[in-house]
Write a protein that holds these residues in place. Structure first.
Motif, PDB file in Angstrom:
ATOM      1  N   UNK A 100      -7.017 -14.020  12.702  1.00 43.53           N
ATOM      2  CA  UNK A 100      -5.853 -13.397  13.821  1.00 43.53           C
ATOM      3  C   UNK A 100      -4.697 -13.100  12.917  1.00 43.53           C
ATOM      4  N   UNK A 101      -4.447 -11.932  12.742  1.00 46.79           N
ATOM      5  CA  UNK A 101      -3.140 -11.673  12.084  1.00 46.79           C
ATOM      6  C   UNK A 101      -2.303 -10.729  12.657  1.00 46.79           C
ATOM      7  N   UNK A 102      -0.957 -11.191  12.861  1.00 48.37           N
ATOM      8  CA  UNK A 102       0.245 -10.418  13.203  1.00 48.37           C
ATOM      9  C   UNK A 102       0.414  -9.304  11.996  1.00 48.37           C
ATOM     10  N   UNK A 103       0.324  -7.960  12.581  1.00 43.38           N
ATOM     11  CA  UNK A 103       0.241  -6.991  11.596  1.00 43.38           C
ATOM     12  C   UNK A 103       1.804  -6.736  10.849  1.00 43.38           C
ATOM     13  N   UNK A 104       2.769  -7.117  11.623  1.00 49.73           N
ATOM     14  CA  UNK A 104       4.032  -6.985  10.846  1.00 49.73           C
ATOM     15  C   UNK A 104       4.247  -7.869   9.731  1.00 49.73           C
ATOM     16  N   UNK A 105       3.459  -8.974  10.074  1.00 57.39           N
ATOM     17  CA  UNK A 105       3.697 -10.105   8.897  1.00 57.39           C
ATOM     18  C   UNK A 105       3.050  -9.800   7.638  1.00 57.39           C
ATOM     19  N   UNK A 106       2.218  -8.980   7.639  1.00 56.56           N
ATOM     20  CA  UNK A 106       1.294  -8.940   6.263  1.00 56.56           C
ATOM     21  C   UNK A 106       1.520  -7.317   5.769  1.00 56.56           C
ATOM     22  N   UNK A 107       1.490  -7.484   4.410  1.00 56.95           N
ATOM     23  CA  UNK A 107       1.277  -6.221   3.509  1.00 56.95           C
ATOM     24  C   UNK A 107      -0.140  -5.524   3.461  1.00 56.95           C
ATOM     25  N   UNK A 108      -0.011  -4.309   3.312  1.00 59.86           N
ATOM     26  CA  UNK A 108      -1.317  -3.536   3.331  1.00 59.86           C
ATOM     27  C   UNK A 108      -2.464  -4.201   2.380  1.00 59.86           C
ATOM     28  N   UNK A 109      -1.826  -4.698   1.067  1.00 62.29           N
ATOM     29  CA  UNK A 109      -2.917  -5.115   0.101  1.00 62.29           C
ATOM     30  C   UNK A 109      -3.502  -6.642   0.652  1.00 62.29           C
ATOM     31  N   UNK A 110      -2.466  -7.356   1.317  1.00 66.07           N
ATOM     32  CA  UNK A 110      -2.868  -8.598   1.895  1.00 66.07           C
ATOM     33  C   UNK A 110      -4.024  -8.439   2.794  1.00 66.07           C
ATOM     34  N   UNK A 111      -4.044  -7.360   3.725  1.00 68.01           N
ATOM     35  CA  UNK A 111      -5.008  -7.273   4.524  1.00 68.01           C
ATOM     36  C   UNK A 111      -6.168  -7.061   4.118  1.00 68.01           C
ATOM     37  N   UNK A 112      -6.396  -6.128   2.915  1.00 67.57           N
ATOM     38  CA  UNK A 112      -7.289  -5.867   2.154  1.00 67.57           C
ATOM     39  C   UNK A 112      -8.209  -7.025   1.515  1.00 67.57           C
TER      40      UNK A 112
ATOM     41  N   UNK B 141       6.441  -0.039  14.779  1.00 62.96           N
ATOM     42  CA  UNK B 141       6.933   0.747  14.190  1.00 62.96           C
ATOM     43  C   UNK B 141       7.411   0.243  12.679  1.00 62.96           C
ATOM     44  N   UNK B 142       7.910  -1.050  12.958  1.00 61.80           N
ATOM     45  CA  UNK B 142       8.085  -1.883  11.663  1.00 61.80           C
ATOM     46  C   UNK B 142       6.988  -1.912  10.775  1.00 61.80           C
ATOM     47  N   UNK B 143       6.082  -2.315  11.287  1.00 59.80           N
ATOM     48  CA  UNK B 143       4.607  -2.374  10.460  1.00 59.80           C
ATOM     49  C   UNK B 143       4.390  -0.966   9.835  1.00 59.80           C
ATOM     50  N   UNK B 144       4.498   0.224  10.486  1.00 61.90           N
ATOM     51  CA  UNK B 144       4.200   1.247   9.895  1.00 61.90           C
ATOM     52  C   UNK B 144       5.258   1.613   8.534  1.00 61.90           C
ATOM     53  N   UNK B 145       6.566   1.341   8.965  1.00 57.35           N
ATOM     54  CA  UNK B 145       7.510   1.209   7.603  1.00 57.35           C
ATOM     55  C   UNK B 145       6.780   0.563   6.632  1.00 57.35           C
ATOM     56  N   UNK B 146       6.717  -0.871   6.831  1.00 53.43           N
ATOM     57  CA  UNK B 146       6.208  -1.821   5.801  1.00 53.43           C
ATOM     58  C   UNK B 146       4.957  -1.086   4.899  1.00 53.43           C
ATOM     59  N   UNK B 147       4.030  -0.643   5.750  1.00 61.68           N
ATOM     60  CA  UNK B 147       2.743  -0.440   5.247  1.00 61.68           C
ATOM     61  C   UNK B 147       2.702   0.838   4.315  1.00 61.68           C
ATOM     62  N   UNK B 148       3.506   1.957   4.862  1.00 58.61           N
ATOM     63  CA  UNK B 148       3.785   3.034   4.120  1.00 58.61           C
ATOM     64  C   UNK B 148       4.645   2.851   2.569  1.00 58.61           C
ATOM     65  N   UNK B 149       5.543   2.010   2.840  1.00 61.28           N
ATOM     66  CA  UNK B 149       6.191   1.437   1.746  1.00 61.28           C
ATOM     67  C   UNK B 149       5.420   0.945   0.816  1.00 61.28           C
ATOM     68  N   UNK B 150       4.344   0.162   1.315  1.00 61.20           N
ATOM     69  CA  UNK B 150       3.410  -0.513   0.450  1.00 61.20           C
ATOM     70  C   UNK B 150       2.398   0.665  -0.286  1.00 61.20           C
ATOM     71  N   UNK B 151       2.245   1.437   0.539  1.00 59.13           N
ATOM     72  CA  UNK B 151       1.482   2.618  -0.400  1.00 59.13           C
ATOM     73  C   UNK B 151       2.270   3.321  -1.383  1.00 59.13           C
ATOM     74  N   UNK B 152       3.413   3.486  -1.225  1.00 60.01           N
ATOM     75  CA  UNK B 152       4.371   4.173  -2.152  1.00 60.01           C
ATOM     76  C   UNK B 152       4.324   3.350  -3.314  1.00 60.01           C
ATOM     77  N   UNK B 153       4.685   1.933  -3.159  1.00 57.21           N
ATOM     78  CA  UNK B 153       4.915   1.067  -4.203  1.00 57.21           C
ATOM     79  C   UNK B 153       3.379   0.604  -4.823  1.00 57.21           C
ATOM     80  N   UNK B 154       2.387   1.082  -4.231  1.00 54.68           N
ATOM     81  CA  UNK B 154       1.107   0.814  -4.651  1.00 54.68           C
ATOM     82  C   UNK B 154       1.041   1.682  -6.174  1.00 54.68           C
ATOM     83  N   UNK B 155       1.454   2.898  -6.062  1.00 60.77           N
ATOM     84  CA  UNK B 155       1.174   3.977  -7.064  1.00 60.77           C
ATOM     85  C   UNK B 155       2.726   4.300  -7.417  1.00 60.77           C
TER      86      UNK B 155
END
Lengths: 130, 362
Positions: A100-112, B141-155
């Motif tokens: 159970x993860x709160x989206x905002x607390x995790x980076x995309x790569x951590x979810x992967x 929306x903050x999640x979206x900001x965070x994850x899109x920054x993640x995408x940019x920083x990944x490459x």
């Protein structure tokens, strides 16, 4: 892999990062579509949002867990921005998602990373990370 | 019914004083009979003076003897000590109301002053629910900001050093905003009183180590020296894991944030007869004497803390103290400005009591 998420921008990131890791990815924008796709494709794991139109994630999980042997054991990662209120906690106790993860607390790569854990080992007891 | 004479005497004595006051005033006898009530009390209680006077509280409000209010009233009656509280009452017609009550022992029994605070309570609730809902809405929306920054920083190959620097700033600000929203959500949950307590065996030394891990990067960056003084084999304590994590993370992060480079942080666990005492000491900026009384207040930040770390929200210690107290723990501190601060958390070895609630900390 099945991603059930109503927010298109978030869904897009998840699809992209998981595809980048070599997963084959299906996507749905609500619980109803998600349930239909899950029945049809029987994915290895499901990323599931809670608050969605038409059918929410908890209801979808309820159906999955009750209707088939496969559905009972498929790893499900709940990915939400809602906090665990009593309804969610009860559902977690009953339906045992892998995470159970709160989206905002995790980076995309951590979810992967969590998805990989789910896929690479059989279902484990509940781990709540909110 | 109690003797009319006693009721009349009470009316004669208190009537002239309290008939026209805006608060509810009543005198209750040791047998819990209404000896005197003013109009306001009758109205607050959805009744009339005539219907109440001479009767017992239990007769008029069945079930009242099981309320926290009645327990306090009984104590005040027996121990002859003043008390005050807020209590929600349910009335026979199904409605409910919140009252602020002051209990004062008097020769005839107990004098009760009551103020209807239902409206204020409803406003508080609406405000807290608003914060909770708004916080959820803000996270997406903050999640979206965070994850899109993640995408940019990944490459990062296509980005200049300057652009990568900008992205770090976006990421840092996003994290800060998400942390602030989480803190606000926790505050609203604490204030709504809807916090669930789910005790499970907790290894305290391990949790302290985990809290240290969360602050590792800051500790390294500032070259802080950390000492951990606790032995292995300490008993585990039945406690709400999320609450203790929040407490230790906050205290350790504060120590790291408010201690200048090359300073020291010392974590210690001491077993006492009935409690476990955990201390987090630092050689940091300290808490100014003038700020000591307010350090646990919501949004309060001491001037030197603001200077040292402009990004703090002023919610950390408020949350720490509130959740600890709800869980049966205590917190205190010793501090000298410019020298350092030590926070002491004490947890009952017997463990926390469980409580069902609708929310857990995030």
């Amino acid at each position: 892999m099945l991603i059930v998420e109503d927010e298109a921008p978030l869904r897009e990131v998840l699809v992209r990062v998981l595809k980048g890791e070599g997963f084959s990815v299906h996507q749905a924008a609500n619980g109803e579509e998600g349930l239909a796709l899950a029945r049809k494709d029987q994915p290895t794991a499901i990323l599931l949002d809670i608050a969605m139109p038409r059918m929410d994630g908890l209801t979808m999980l309820d159906h999955l867990r009750k209707e088939s042997e496969w559905g009972r054991s498929v790893p499900v990662l709940i990915l939400t921005n809602l906090n665990a209120d009593d309804k969610i906690l009860r559902n977690i106790m009953e339906n045992q998602p892998a995470y159970y993860l709160v989206k905002a607390d995790w980076h995309a790569d951590e979810i992967v990373q969590r998805v990989r854990e789910c896929v690479h080992r059989s279902r484990r007891p509940l781990a709540v990370h909110d | 019914m109690i003797e009319d004479k006693i009721v009349q005497e009470a009316a004669a004595r208190y009537g002239s004083m309290f008939d026209h006051i805006l608060e509810g005033c009543q005198v209750i006898s040791p047998s819990f009979h209404y000896l005197y009530v003013n109009e306001v009390v009758a109205r607050q209680g959805h009744s009339t003076r005539e219907k109440l006077l001479g009767h017992t509280m239990m007769e008029k409000y069945p079930g009242i003897e099981n309320t926290p209010f009645f327990a306090k009233l009984r104590r005040c009656m027996e121990k002859r000590m003043a008390d005050q509280m807020e209590n929600e009452f349910s009335f026979p017609d199904g409605s409910t109301g919140w009252f602020e009550l002051r209990l004062e022992p008097i020769p005839e029994g107990v004098f009760i002053l009551s103020l209807d605070i239902t409206e204020r309570k409803n406003l508080d609730r609406a405000k807290n629910e608003f914060v909770a809902v708004a916080s959820h809405q803000l996270r997406t929306p903050l999640t979206a900001v965070r994850w899109y920054v993640d995408l940019l920083r990944a490459k990062p190959a296509g980005l200049s050093a300057l652009q990568r620097g900008y992205l770090r700033q976006v990421e840092a600000s996003t994290s800060r905003m998400i942390a602030l929203i989480t803190a606000l959500l926790n505050v609203s949950r604490i204030e709504l009183g809807s916090l669930a307590l789910l005790p499970e065996p907790c290894d305290i030394s391990r949790m302290l180590d985990d809290a240290l891990k969360d602050s590792t990067s800051l500790i390294r960056k500032k070259h802080l020296k950390v000492s951990r003084r606790y032995r292995s084999g300490l008993p585990s304590i039945a406690a709400d894991r999320k609450i203790l994590e929040t407490v230790f993370q906050n205290l350790v992060a504060n120590a790291a944030n408010y201690t200048p480079a090359k300073g020291k942080i010392a974590l210690k666990i001491v077993l006492r007869a009935k409690t476990m005492e955990i201390s987090v000491a630092d050689t940091g900026i300290g808490i100014p004497a003038t700020a000591r009384g307010r350090i646990f207040n919501k949004f309060f930040r001491a001037d030197n803390a603001r200077e040292e770390n402009p990004e703090g929200s002023g919610l950390g210690l408020y949350i720490v103290k509130s959740v600890l107290e709800q869980a049966g723990g205590k917190i205190r501190f010793e501090s000298q400005e410019g020298k350092g601060t030590t926070f002491f958390v004490s947890l009952p070895l017997a463990g926390m009591k469980g409580r069902t609630g609708t929310k857990s900390l995030s």
